[in-house]
Design a protein around this motif. Structure first.
Motif, PDB file in Angstrom:
ATOM      1  N   SER A 168     -42.750  -3.636   8.193  1.00 36.20           N
ATOM      2  CA  SER A 168     -42.156  -2.307   8.068  1.00 36.20           C
ATOM      3  C   SER A 168     -40.776  -2.257   8.714  1.00 36.20           C
ATOM      4  N   LEU A 169     -40.024  -1.258   8.323  1.00 33.45           N
ATOM      5  CA  LEU A 169     -38.724  -1.017   8.946  1.00 33.45           C
ATOM      6  C   LEU A 169     -38.894  -0.758  10.436  1.00 33.45           C
ATOM      7  N   GLU A 170     -39.960  -0.043  10.801  1.00 35.95           N
ATOM      8  CA  GLU A 170     -40.192   0.286  12.212  1.00 35.95           C
ATOM      9  C   GLU A 170     -40.395  -0.968  13.063  1.00 35.95           C
ATOM     10  N   SER A 171     -41.048  -1.992  12.486  1.00 37.93           N
ATOM     11  CA  SER A 171     -41.280  -3.214  13.254  1.00 37.93           C
ATOM     12  C   SER A 171     -39.966  -3.923  13.554  1.00 37.93           C
ATOM     13  N   LEU A 172     -39.051  -3.904  12.617  1.00 34.65           N
ATOM     14  CA  LEU A 172     -37.753  -4.543  12.842  1.00 34.65           C
ATOM     15  C   LEU A 172     -36.887  -3.726  13.797  1.00 34.65           C
ATOM     16  N   GLN A 173     -37.034  -2.411  13.756  1.00 35.19           N
ATOM     17  CA  GLN A 173     -36.327  -1.581  14.724  1.00 35.19           C
ATOM     18  C   GLN A 173     -36.817  -1.873  16.143  1.00 35.19           C
ATOM     19  N   LEU A 174     -38.134  -2.080  16.284  1.00 34.30           N
ATOM     20  CA  LEU A 174     -38.694  -2.397  17.598  1.00 34.30           C
ATOM     21  C   LEU A 174     -38.228  -3.779  18.052  1.00 34.30           C
ATOM     22  N   ALA A 175     -38.175  -4.727  17.135  1.00 36.69           N
ATOM     23  CA  ALA A 175     -37.679  -6.063  17.473  1.00 36.69           C
ATOM     24  C   ALA A 175     -36.229  -5.986  17.952  1.00 36.69           C
ATOM     25  N   GLU A 176     -35.421  -5.222  17.240  1.00 36.32           N
ATOM     26  CA  GLU A 176     -34.019  -5.084  17.616  1.00 36.32           C
ATOM     27  C   GLU A 176     -33.884  -4.463  19.002  1.00 36.32           C
ATOM     28  N   SER A 177     -34.669  -3.429  19.280  1.00 33.87           N
ATOM     29  CA  SER A 177     -34.543  -2.706  20.545  1.00 33.87           C
ATOM     30  C   SER A 177     -35.033  -3.516  21.740  1.00 33.87           C
ATOM     31  N   THR A 178     -35.883  -4.527  21.495  1.00 32.80           N
ATOM     32  CA  THR A 178     -36.414  -5.340  22.592  1.00 32.80           C
ATOM     33  C   THR A 178     -35.734  -6.698  22.703  1.00 32.80           C
ATOM     34  N   GLY A 179     -34.756  -6.960  21.849  1.00 36.11           N
ATOM     35  CA  GLY A 179     -34.060  -8.250  21.888  1.00 36.11           C
ATOM     36  C   GLY A 179     -34.824  -9.366  21.217  1.00 36.11           C
ATOM     37  N   GLY A 180     -35.746  -9.006  20.327  1.00 33.15           N
ATOM     38  CA  GLY A 180     -36.509 -10.017  19.622  1.00 33.15           C
ATOM     39  C   GLY A 180     -35.796 -10.523  18.377  1.00 33.15           C
ATOM     40  N   LYS A 181     -36.501 -11.340  17.597  1.00 31.77           N
ATOM     41  CA  LYS A 181     -35.910 -11.952  16.414  1.00 31.77           C
ATOM     42  C   LYS A 181     -36.924 -11.980  15.275  1.00 31.77           C
ATOM     43  N   ARG A 182     -36.451 -12.413  14.112  1.00 30.88           N
ATOM     44  CA  ARG A 182     -37.330 -12.664  12.977  1.00 30.88           C
ATOM     45  C   ARG A 182     -37.657 -14.150  12.981  1.00 30.88           C
ATOM     46  N   LEU A 183     -38.934 -14.486  12.984  1.00 32.00           N
ATOM     47  CA  LEU A 183     -39.366 -15.882  13.041  1.00 32.00           C
ATOM     48  C   LEU A 183     -39.654 -16.383  11.627  1.00 32.00           C
ATOM     49  N   LEU A 184     -39.009 -17.458  11.267  1.00 31.54           N
ATOM     50  CA  LEU A 184     -39.144 -18.037   9.938  1.00 31.54           C
ATOM     51  C   LEU A 184     -39.959 -19.324   9.995  1.00 31.54           C
ATOM     52  N   ILE A 185     -40.996 -19.390   9.186  1.00 31.57           N
ATOM     53  CA  ILE A 185     -41.732 -20.632   8.975  1.00 31.57           C
ATOM     54  C   ILE A 185     -41.200 -21.220   7.670  1.00 31.57           C
ATOM     55  N   PRO A 186     -40.393 -22.269   7.736  1.00 37.40           N
ATOM     56  CA  PRO A 186     -39.779 -22.791   6.512  1.00 37.40           C
ATOM     57  C   PRO A 186     -40.823 -23.296   5.525  1.00 37.40           C
ATOM     58  N   VAL A 187     -40.618 -22.995   4.276  1.00 36.44           N
ATOM     59  CA  VAL A 187     -41.473 -23.511   3.211  1.00 36.44           C
ATOM     60  C   VAL A 187     -40.582 -24.160   2.158  1.00 36.44           C
ATOM     61  N   VAL A 188     -41.156 -25.041   1.371  1.00 34.55           N
ATOM     62  CA  VAL A 188     -40.360 -25.744   0.367  1.00 34.55           C
ATOM     63  C   VAL A 188     -39.981 -24.793  -0.757  1.00 34.55           C
ATOM     64  N   PRO A 189     -38.889 -25.050  -1.452  1.00 30.61           N
ATOM     65  CA  PRO A 189     -38.477 -24.194  -2.575  1.00 30.61           C
ATOM     66  C   PRO A 189     -39.596 -24.062  -3.601  1.00 30.61           C
ATOM     67  N   GLY A 190     -39.742 -22.849  -4.113  1.00 30.64           N
ATOM     68  CA  GLY A 190     -40.789 -22.569  -5.085  1.00 30.64           C
ATOM     69  C   GLY A 190     -42.007 -21.903  -4.487  1.00 30.64           C
ATOM     70  N   VAL A 191     -42.113 -21.928  -3.142  1.00 33.50           N
ATOM     71  CA  VAL A 191     -43.202 -21.246  -2.437  1.00 33.50           C
ATOM     72  C   VAL A 191     -42.602 -20.032  -1.758  1.00 33.50           C
ATOM     73  N   ASP A 192     -43.031 -18.842  -2.167  1.00 28.95           N
ATOM     74  CA  ASP A 192     -42.415 -17.622  -1.648  1.00 28.95           C
ATOM     75  C   ASP A 192     -42.752 -17.375  -0.188  1.00 28.95           C
ATOM     76  N   SER A 193     -44.030 -17.513   0.170  1.00 26.82           N
ATOM     77  CA  SER A 193     -44.436 -17.212   1.541  1.00 26.82           C
ATOM     78  C   SER A 193     -45.835 -17.734   1.769  1.00 26.82           C
ATOM     79  N   LEU A 194     -46.264 -17.681   3.030  1.00 25.68           N
ATOM     80  CA  LEU A 194     -47.620 -18.078   3.386  1.00 25.68           C
ATOM     81  C   LEU A 194     -48.533 -16.857   3.426  1.00 25.68           C
ATOM     82  N   ASN A 195     -49.807 -17.113   3.299  1.00 24.14           N
ATOM     83  CA  ASN A 195     -50.807 -16.085   3.535  1.00 24.14           C
ATOM     84  C   ASN A 195     -50.611 -15.529   4.947  1.00 24.14           C
ATOM     85  N   SER A 196     -50.798 -14.215   5.107  1.00 17.71           N
ATOM     86  CA  SER A 196     -50.513 -13.591   6.400  1.00 17.71           C
ATOM     87  C   SER A 196     -51.389 -14.157   7.518  1.00 17.71           C
ATOM     88  N   ALA A 197     -52.642 -14.464   7.232  1.00 19.54           N
ATOM     89  CA  ALA A 197     -53.520 -15.028   8.256  1.00 19.54           C
ATOM     90  C   ALA A 197     -53.055 -16.423   8.659  1.00 19.54           C
TER      91      ALA A 197
END
Length: 225
Positions: A168-197
């Protein structure tokens, strides 16, 4: 509710925030990973499936009795449940887009995101359409970093979004306000994302690994003195 003494001894300065997770199987699996990693607490925002729903209980395999879970929180009150100086990190499930940010080659990827991502990512796609000088102050500026770089120097809270709507937008606002970041788990091209679990498990156990290494360094430094 009381928790096993052995579990309490192994709790880490690591929290999990579930952001609009609606699949009971995923939530149960995530709770099981949180307990296994030694999370000190799991916070569920409004919109998440009920943590005590039967399918969640089945998938969690007893995790409910190993880690404290706080249900049905709104974003205004959620910070009250975080330890002092906690930094909030958001699991970024927009792989190619985030990689483009990290490599400064956004044009290589055409600024394309998966349709299942959050409205925030869609807002970012539309930034190009803003007139020069137009204000972007409403958009959180949260740096992207690889998940295996150090991010546990302070108490850390990891946000995992649902697969339908993403974070959500709210989660990124909280990350910004606390000095956090967005964590990326790199995946190979053609794979959009991992299962959330799966993403939650990778990040939590990576946090556990980093904390163990930090504790070993502190212990070694003390022995020298």
């Amino acid at each position: 509710m009381t928790y096993p003494e052995t579990q309490l001894r192994h709790l880490l300065p690591l929290l999990l925030i579930c952001d609009n997770l609606r699949d009971p199987g995923n939530l149960g699996t995530i709770l099981r990973s949180a307990a296994g990693a030694g999370c000190s607490k799991v916070l569920l925002t409004k919109g998440c499936v009920d943590a005590w729903e039967p399918k969640v209980l089945r998938a969690a395999m007893g995790a409910h009795f190993q880690v404290p879970i706080i249900n049905n929180l709104d974003w205004e009150t959620l910070p009250n449940y975080l330890p002092t100086d906690t930094r909030v990190y958001v699991a970024d499930n927009c792989g190619l887009y985030a990689q483009a940010h990290m490599s400064n080659k956004a044009s290589d990827y055409g600024w394309v995101c998966d349709q299942q991502l959050s409205k925030l990512h869609k807002y970012e796609e539309e930034e190009e359409d803003l007139e020069p000088g137009a204000s972007k102050a409403w958009l959180p500026e949260v740096e992207v970093q690889s998940y295996d770089l150090d991010w546990t120097e302070a108490p850390a809270a990891v946000v995992i979004g649902g697969e339908t709507h993403g974070v959500s937008l709210e989660s990124l606002q909280l990350a910004e306000s606390t000095g956090g970041k967005r964590l990326l788990i790199p995946v190979v091209p053609g794979v959009d994302s991992l299962n959330s679990a799966m993403a939650a498990s990778i990040l939590l156990f990576e946090g556990k690994r980093q904390l163990r290494i930090r504790a070993e360094h502190v212990s070694r430094d003390r022995s020298y003195h």
